[in-house]
Enzyme design. Structure first.
Site, PDB file in Angstrom:
ATOM      1  N   HIS A 290       0.747  -1.139   0.050  1.00 55.34           N
ATOM      2  CA  HIS A 290      -0.070  -0.094   0.204  1.00 55.34           C
ATOM      3  C   HIS A 290       0.909   1.305   0.011  1.00 55.34           C
ATOM      4  O   HIS A 290       1.677   1.527   0.798  1.00 55.34           O
ATOM      5  CB  HIS A 290      -0.836   0.084   1.176  1.00 55.34           C
ATOM      6  CG  HIS A 290      -1.866  -0.968   1.349  1.00 55.34           C
ATOM      7  ND1 HIS A 290      -1.867  -2.332   1.468  1.00 55.34           N
ATOM      8  CD2 HIS A 290      -3.341  -0.606   1.153  1.00 55.34           C
ATOM      9  CE1 HIS A 290      -2.741  -2.782   1.392  1.00 55.34           C
ATOM     10  NE2 HIS A 290      -3.870  -1.779   0.958  1.00 55.34           N
TER      11      HIS A 290
ATOM     12  N   ASN B 110       7.457  -4.911   2.543  1.00 52.82           N
ATOM     13  CA  ASN B 110       6.226  -4.655   2.977  1.00 52.82           C
ATOM     14  C   ASN B 110       5.863  -5.084   4.097  1.00 52.82           C
ATOM     15  O   ASN B 110       5.062  -4.201   4.988  1.00 52.82           O
ATOM     16  CB  ASN B 110       5.135  -5.377   1.862  1.00 52.82           C
ATOM     17  CG  ASN B 110       3.961  -5.011   1.842  1.00 52.82           C
ATOM     18  OD1 ASN B 110       3.401  -3.975   2.485  1.00 52.82           O
ATOM     19  ND2 ASN B 110       2.807  -6.007   1.536  1.00 52.82           N
TER      20      ASN B 110
END
Length: 199
Positions: free
Chosen positions: A52, A83
């Site tokens: 994201h 991540n």
């Protein structure tokens, strides 16, 4: 040489001890890099996770905003090490900083691409070589700025390793990331890389 990325700009606001808000009146400004045909299947068995740019946890103020944070236009291929490790640590730190020392943080982040050819998922989705996050606090008397650049690889380092100036990120991207900030503040805050001010 790194090419200009598409990026995302958001505000992270302190609304209470457990609630944060991103975006002006619930909206974020997004410039989409990936074509509309991106699909979840592009990530399956690719070796990359869906990273994201605006974290879902920053959108707890609204179920709709949280759901929208999972749009593929807010997602870039990231190694799982990045991540779920160092990048997630920075996202969490931003939420801590806004709760403990600021009413609003202004955050710009995005992918950085080196010269082609790029590694691609299914020959369509380019994999960024790096990611940046530039952060400003404009609280009167507490103004500060900092930036981070992370390589999209399987290495893990302390947060200090990734610190750089906003000026250096602007040089790489070619963008004036905080152009609405008065020039005298830009000159001061964009030249700072002092992680100690944020701890």
């Amino acid at each position: 040489m790194l090419l200009q990325p598409r990026h995302q700009t958001a505000q992270l606001r302190k609304l209470g001890t457990d609630t944060v808000q991103t975006g002006r009146k619930g909206e974020t400004h997004r410039q989409f890099f990936y074509r509309p045909g991106s699909k979840l299947e592009d990530y399956k068995f690719s070796g990359y996770s869906r990273g994201h740019m605006c974290p879902a946890a920053d959108n707890k103020w609204s179920l709709t905003a949280m759901e929208q944070s999972f749009f593929l236009s807010n997602i870039c291929p990231q190694t799982q090490t990045l991540n779920g490790g160092d990048w997630e640590e920075l996202e969490s730190a931003c939420r801590t900083w806004v709760k403990s020392c600021s009413t609003t943080l202004y955050i710009v982040c995005g992918p950085l691409f080196a010269d082609p050819p790029h590694r691609k998922l299914h020959k369509r989705i380019p994999v960024p070589e790096k990611f940046f996050k530039a952060i400003m606090c404009l609280d009167k008397g507490k103004e500060k700025g900092i930036a981070f650049v992370y390589s999209n690889n399987t290495e893990s380092h302390p947060m200090d390793y990734y610190v750089c100036t906003i000026d250096s990120v602007e040089k790489i991207t070619g963008y004036n990331l905080f152009q609405s900030v008065p020039q005298h503040l830009q000159n001061k805050l964009e030249a700072s890389a002092n992680i100690g001010e944020w701890r």
